[in-house]
Design a protein around this motif. Structure first.
Motif, mmCIF file in Angstrom:
data_model
loop_
_atom_site.group_PDB
_atom_site.id
_atom_site.type_symbol
_atom_site.label_atom_id
_atom_site.label_comp_id
_atom_site.label_asym_id
_atom_site.label_seq_id
_atom_site.Cartn_x
_atom_site.Cartn_y
_atom_site.Cartn_z
ATOM 1 N N THR A 18 47.022 21.359 79.619
ATOM 2 C CA THR A 18 46.038 21.412 80.701
ATOM 3 C C THR A 18 44.686 21.898 80.182
ATOM 4 N N ALA A 19 44.698 22.945 79.364
ATOM 5 C CA ALA A 19 43.448 23.479 78.812
ATOM 6 C C ALA A 19 42.749 22.449 77.934
ATOM 7 N N ILE A 20 43.505 21.765 77.089
ATOM 8 C CA ILE A 20 42.919 20.753 76.213
ATOM 9 C C ILE A 20 42.359 19.599 77.050
ATOM 10 N N SER A 21 43.080 19.189 78.079
ATOM 11 C CA SER A 21 42.594 18.117 78.951
ATOM 12 C C SER A 21 41.273 18.507 79.598
ATOM 13 N N GLN A 22 41.178 19.739 80.087
ATOM 14 C CA GLN A 22 39.939 20.198 80.716
ATOM 15 C C GLN A 22 38.785 20.211 79.719
ATOM 16 N N ILE A 23 39.066 20.663 78.504
ATOM 17 C CA ILE A 23 38.032 20.695 77.467
ATOM 18 C C ILE A 23 37.543 19.275 77.177
#
Length: 94
Positions: A18-23
């Protein structure tokens, strides 16, 4: 903006994903992203990859070598790499 994880905090593969997708969505300025989308096919290049790597380091406290990013240019591959590099205790391996 993505929240930062504590270096010793256990983090799940899904929260890393999720964090990587947001980045990626912030850096590439896209709204919809799937786990198997290729960063470079979405318009990313070495300079935007550097931005993503810096944000991953800051947010997840994991350094991702540029070569690894090029070898695993999808959200799912990068999330797997980050989880492995964080190690079983949630910190970066020695």
């Amino acid at each position: 903006m993505v929240s930062q994880a504590e270096p010793t905090q256990q983090i799940s593969r899904e929260s890393v994903r999720t964090a990587i997708s947001q980045i990626w969505q912030e850096v590439l300025r896209i709204d919809v992203l799937s786990g198997d989308d290729n960063f470079f096919e979405l318009g990313g290049h070495s300079l935007t990859a550097s931005q993503v790597i810096a944000r991953i380091t800051r947010t997840l406290q994991v350094e991702v070598p540029m070569a690894d990013f090029f070898e695993g240019p999808t959200v799912d591959e990068l999330a797997e790499l980050v989880v492995r590099r964080r190690g079983p205790e949630g910190g970066t391996p020695e």
